[in-house]
Each structure stands twice: as C-alpha cells, then as structure tokens.
Write a protein that holds these residues in place. Structure first.
Motif, PDB file in Angstrom:
ATOM      1  N   MET A 119       0.746  -1.173  -0.084  1.00 32.21           N
ATOM      2  CA  MET A 119       0.024   0.007   0.085  1.00 32.21           C
ATOM      3  C   MET A 119       0.821   1.134   0.246  1.00 32.21           C
ATOM      4  SD  MET A 119      -2.445   1.597   2.951  1.00 32.21           S
ATOM      5  CE  MET A 119      -3.123   0.377   3.507  1.00 32.21           C
ATOM      6  N   ILE A 120       0.564   2.213  -0.743  1.00 32.99           N
ATOM      7  CA  ILE A 120       1.197   3.415  -1.031  1.00 32.99           C
ATOM      8  C   ILE A 120       0.656   4.420  -0.118  1.00 32.99           C
ATOM      9  CG2 ILE A 120       1.894   5.595  -2.409  1.00 32.99           C
ATOM     10  CD1 ILE A 120       1.906   3.549  -4.860  1.00 32.99           C
ATOM     11  N   THR A 121       1.441   4.957   0.888  1.00 34.53           N
ATOM     12  CA  THR A 121       0.738   6.047   1.815  1.00 34.53           C
ATOM     13  C   THR A 121       1.013   7.515   1.539  1.00 34.53           C
ATOM     14  OG1 THR A 121       2.780   5.777   3.110  1.00 34.53           O
ATOM     15  CG2 THR A 121       0.814   4.306   3.766  1.00 34.53           C
ATOM     16  N   GLY A 122       2.034   7.737   0.608  1.00 32.66           N
ATOM     17  CA  GLY A 122       2.446   8.976   0.150  1.00 32.66           C
ATOM     18  C   GLY A 122       3.632   9.014  -0.723  1.00 32.66           C
ATOM     19  N   ILE A 123       3.442  10.188  -1.554  1.00 27.89           N
ATOM     20  CA  ILE A 123       4.605  10.343  -2.566  1.00 27.89           C
ATOM     21  C   ILE A 123       4.966  11.708  -2.628  1.00 27.89           C
ATOM     22  CG2 ILE A 123       3.774   8.375  -3.937  1.00 27.89           C
ATOM     23  CD1 ILE A 123       2.745  10.514  -5.960  1.00 27.89           C
ATOM     24  N   GLU A 124       6.382  11.785  -3.038  1.00 26.83           N
ATOM     25  CA  GLU A 124       6.674  13.339  -3.190  1.00 26.83           C
ATOM     26  C   GLU A 124       6.625  13.729  -4.890  1.00 26.83           C
ATOM     27  OE1 GLU A 124      10.531  15.323  -1.513  1.00 26.83           O
ATOM     28  OE2 GLU A 124       9.976  13.892   0.008  1.00 26.83           O
ATOM     29  N   VAL A 125       5.926  14.798  -5.096  1.00 22.05           N
ATOM     30  CA  VAL A 125       5.871  15.136  -6.238  1.00 22.05           C
ATOM     31  C   VAL A 125       6.048  16.664  -6.360  1.00 22.05           C
ATOM     32  CG1 VAL A 125       4.386  15.259  -8.359  1.00 22.05           C
ATOM     33  CG2 VAL A 125       4.111  13.602  -6.963  1.00 22.05           C
ATOM     34  N   PRO A 126       7.045  17.119  -7.167  1.00 22.60           N
ATOM     35  CA  PRO A 126       7.244  18.534  -7.153  1.00 22.60           C
ATOM     36  C   PRO A 126       6.368  19.193  -8.273  1.00 22.60           C
ATOM     37  CG  PRO A 126       9.167  17.520  -8.475  1.00 22.60           C
ATOM     38  CD  PRO A 126       8.276  16.477  -7.753  1.00 22.60           C
ATOM     39  N   ILE A 127       5.637  20.276  -7.541  1.00 24.55           N
ATOM     40  CA  ILE A 127       4.642  20.821  -8.300  1.00 24.55           C
ATOM     41  C   ILE A 127       5.120  22.415  -8.483  1.00 24.55           C
ATOM     42  CG2 ILE A 127       2.056  21.592  -8.574  1.00 24.55           C
ATOM     43  CD1 ILE A 127       1.583  19.145  -7.182  1.00 24.55           C
ATOM     44  N   TYR A 128       4.831  22.938  -9.741  1.00 23.88           N
ATOM     45  CA  TYR A 128       4.872  24.213  -9.960  1.00 23.88           C
ATOM     46  C   TYR A 128       3.614  24.953 -10.485  1.00 23.88           C
ATOM     47  CZ  TYR A 128       9.823  22.729  -9.214  1.00 23.88           C
ATOM     48  OH  TYR A 128      10.755  22.082  -8.789  1.00 23.88           O
ATOM     49  N   LEU A 129       3.447  26.002  -9.837  1.00 21.26           N
ATOM     50  CA  LEU A 129       2.260  26.582 -10.298  1.00 21.26           C
ATOM     51  C   LEU A 129       2.521  28.110 -10.741  1.00 21.26           C
ATOM     52  CD1 LEU A 129      -0.884  26.753 -10.416  1.00 21.26           C
ATOM     53  CD2 LEU A 129      -0.928  27.524  -7.869  1.00 21.26           C
ATOM     54  N   LYS A 130       2.302  28.721 -11.763  1.00 20.55           N
ATOM     55  CA  LYS A 130       2.405  29.815 -12.232  1.00 20.55           C
ATOM     56  C   LYS A 130       1.128  30.559 -12.578  1.00 20.55           C
ATOM     57  CE  LYS A 130       5.079  32.452 -15.860  1.00 20.55           C
ATOM     58  NZ  LYS A 130       5.653  32.381 -16.941  1.00 20.55           N
ATOM     59  N   TYR A 131       1.006  31.711 -11.942  1.00 24.90           N
ATOM     60  CA  TYR A 131      -0.280  32.460 -12.211  1.00 24.90           C
ATOM     61  C   TYR A 131      -0.120  33.951 -12.182  1.00 24.90           C
ATOM     62  CZ  TYR A 131       0.425  33.532  -7.206  1.00 24.90           C
ATOM     63  OH  TYR A 131       0.772  34.203  -6.002  1.00 24.90           O
ATOM     64  N   ASN A 132      -1.113  34.445 -12.998  1.00 23.58           N
ATOM     65  CA  ASN A 132      -1.199  35.841 -13.186  1.00 23.58           C
ATOM     66  C   ASN A 132      -2.468  36.520 -12.114  1.00 23.58           C
ATOM     67  OD1 ASN A 132       0.614  36.103 -15.311  1.00 23.58           O
ATOM     68  ND2 ASN A 132      -0.798  35.362 -16.520  1.00 23.58           N
ATOM     69  N   PHE A 133      -2.063  37.598 -11.599  1.00 26.36           N
ATOM     70  CA  PHE A 133      -2.746  38.171 -10.545  1.00 26.36           C
ATOM     71  C   PHE A 133      -3.349  39.473 -11.333  1.00 26.36           C
ATOM     72  CE2 PHE A 133      -3.610  41.665  -7.416  1.00 26.36           C
ATOM     73  CZ  PHE A 133      -4.596  41.152  -6.779  1.00 26.36           C
ATOM     74  N   THR A 134      -4.841  39.480 -11.473  1.00 29.37           N
ATOM     75  CA  THR A 134      -5.603  40.840 -11.989  1.00 29.37           C
ATOM     76  C   THR A 134      -6.023  41.711 -10.841  1.00 29.37           C
ATOM     77  OG1 THR A 134      -5.788  39.895 -13.997  1.00 29.37           O
ATOM     78  CG2 THR A 134      -7.017  42.010 -13.673  1.00 29.37           C
ATOM     79  N   ALA A 135      -5.283  42.743 -10.570  1.00 29.31           N
ATOM     80  CA  ALA A 135      -6.056  43.603  -9.395  1.00 29.31           C
ATOM     81  C   ALA A 135      -7.166  44.296  -9.810  1.00 29.31           C
ATOM     82  CB  ALA A 135      -4.825  44.581  -9.068  1.00 29.31           C
ATOM     83  N   GLY A 136      -7.921  44.715  -8.986  1.00 29.73           N
ATOM     84  CA  GLY A 136      -9.158  45.418  -9.094  1.00 29.73           C
ATOM     85  C   GLY A 136      -8.621  46.804  -9.062  1.00 29.73           C
ATOM     86  N   ALA A 137     -10.016  47.686  -9.042  1.00 28.85           N
ATOM     87  CA  ALA A 137      -9.510  49.114  -9.111  1.00 28.85           C
ATOM     88  C   ALA A 137      -8.868  49.622  -7.697  1.00 28.85           C
ATOM     89  CB  ALA A 137     -11.025  50.160  -9.152  1.00 28.85           C
ATOM     90  N   ALA A 138      -9.276  49.035  -6.628  1.00 26.22           N
ATOM     91  CA  ALA A 138      -8.566  49.793  -5.323  1.00 26.22           C
ATOM     92  C   ALA A 138      -7.147  48.982  -5.339  1.00 26.22           C
ATOM     93  CB  ALA A 138      -9.588  49.299  -4.135  1.00 26.22           C
ATOM     94  N   PRO A 139      -6.830  47.716  -5.420  1.00 31.70           N
ATOM     95  CA  PRO A 139      -5.570  47.452  -5.230  1.00 31.70           C
ATOM     96  C   PRO A 139      -4.589  47.856  -6.448  1.00 31.70           C
ATOM     97  CG  PRO A 139      -7.055  45.663  -5.033  1.00 31.70           C
ATOM     98  CD  PRO A 139      -7.928  46.706  -5.213  1.00 31.70           C
ATOM     99  N   ALA A 140      -5.113  48.088  -7.634  1.00 28.76           N
ATOM    100  CA  ALA A 140      -4.395  48.607  -8.703  1.00 28.76           C
ATOM    101  C   ALA A 140      -3.923  50.019  -8.404  1.00 28.76           C
ATOM    102  CB  ALA A 140      -5.196  48.435 -10.284  1.00 28.76           C
ATOM    103  N   ARG A 141      -4.823  50.730  -7.964  1.00 35.36           N
ATOM    104  CA  ARG A 141      -4.366  52.062  -7.307  1.00 35.36           C
ATOM    105  C   ARG A 141      -3.397  52.080  -6.374  1.00 35.36           C
ATOM    106  NH1 ARG A 141      -3.521  57.369  -8.514  1.00 35.36           N
ATOM    107  NH2 ARG A 141      -3.982  58.742  -6.919  1.00 35.36           N
ATOM    108  N   PHE A 142      -3.423  51.245  -5.485  1.00 34.58           N
ATOM    109  CA  PHE A 142      -2.640  50.970  -4.261  1.00 34.58           C
ATOM    110  C   PHE A 142      -1.148  50.723  -5.121  1.00 34.58           C
ATOM    111  CE2 PHE A 142      -0.504  47.951  -1.408  1.00 34.58           C
ATOM    112  CZ  PHE A 142       0.016  48.868  -0.304  1.00 34.58           C
ATOM    113  N   LEU A 143      -1.135  49.723  -6.073  1.00 35.86           N
ATOM    114  CA  LEU A 143       0.166  49.391  -6.426  1.00 35.86           C
ATOM    115  C   LEU A 143       0.612  50.575  -7.078  1.00 35.86           C
ATOM    116  CD1 LEU A 143      -0.965  45.738  -7.238  1.00 35.86           C
ATOM    117  CD2 LEU A 143       0.563  46.585  -5.486  1.00 35.86           C
TER     118      LEU A 143
END
Length: 166
Positions: free
Chosen positions: A1-25
C-alpha cells in the motif's frame, strides 16, 4: 500500500488587481503608501485597500496617504526555512499598522535583535533604491525599529497623521 509520494509541483499564475488594489500598487510604484476608507467621519482606513469595508461591505471610496512609519501589532519569529526563500531563519514577520491606518498588513522586519521585537514598537520602512521600484509591496525591503516611544496596545491603529490625505 502506498501512503504518500513526493511530487514537485510548480504553479504559475497571473494576478489581475481590481480598481482599489491597482491604485494602491500604482502609488507604491511612486513610493507612496495609501489606504482607503468609507466617506464617514468614523470610518477606518484599510491598507492595502480592497475597495470595500470588510465590516460593512460598503465601498471605500476615499483614498488616504499613510506614512511609511508603523507600529508592531503582533509578530512571529520564523525558525523554519521556507523553500526558495533567500531569507535565512530566524527572521521576524510582523503585522504592522501604518501611521494613519487602522488595520494591519504583514511585512518583514530586519536590522533588529529578534528577541527585542515587541508589540507597540515603532518601525519605519526601508525602501529599495527608486530605480528598482515596480508595482509591488516588495519596494519596501523591510521595516526596521526606530527610536520612538512604544505605542500602548490600546492605542495601536489610532495614531493621527496630518497633511497626508489625498
């Protein structure tokens, strides 16, 4: 029985800021910290702004400049290394309330003895060189302690700042 494995995962994402966070940035790119509040006399200033008051859901339409000085509201001393992070433990991550704001944001502290960090301690931003600024809170490398008296716990988030309103 396998109880766990190690798998490298890479997640690339883009964030689109709303009006208030965009003004802040955009303001951060100019070296200015801002918050927002509702147009009410007792309204709290939120940094970073999200466009609405978390307590009421009403729009936060009034922009307010806040200082790059702050007060430590709470903190954690990190002793476990974070994979891919260049900062070697132990280091301090603190919830900071900027002068002119009522709600804390999280940032790194440095140039301090970790054992001497305390709630109510006054700190100031250490900015990267201006030519390195972009649309990111990373424009501030860290906050460092300054020689100002501690703020009593029940006064944190109540420091007035004059002459900074937009």
């Amino acid at each position: 029985m396998i109880t766990g494995i190690e798998v490298p995962i890479y997640l690339k994402y883009n964030f689109t800021a709303g009006a208030a966070p965009a003004r802040f940035l955009s303001q951060l790119k100019n070296g200015v910290l801002t918050g927002q509040r509702r147009a009410a006399p007792d309204a709290q200033v939120y940094v970073p702004p999200r466009g609405s008051c978390p307590a009421t859901g009403l729009p936060t339409e009034e922009e307010v400049n806040v200082a790059d000085k702050a007060t430590v509201q709470s903190f954690t001393i990190v002793h476990i290394p974070i994979p891919g992070n260049a900062i070697e433990p132990p280091f301090v991550v603190a919830n900071l309330v900027a002068d002119g704001a009522n709600i804390s944001f999280i940032h790194l502290m440095s140039e301090c003895d970790n054992a001497e960090v305390r709630i109510g301690q006054r700190v100031q931003a250490v900015w990267k060189p201006e030519e390195e600024w972009d649309y990111s809170m990373d424009n501030i490398k860290y906050f460092k302690p300054i020689e100002e008296p501690d703020v009593p716990v029940d006064e944190i988030g109540k420091l007035p700042v004059t002459g900074l309103e937009v």
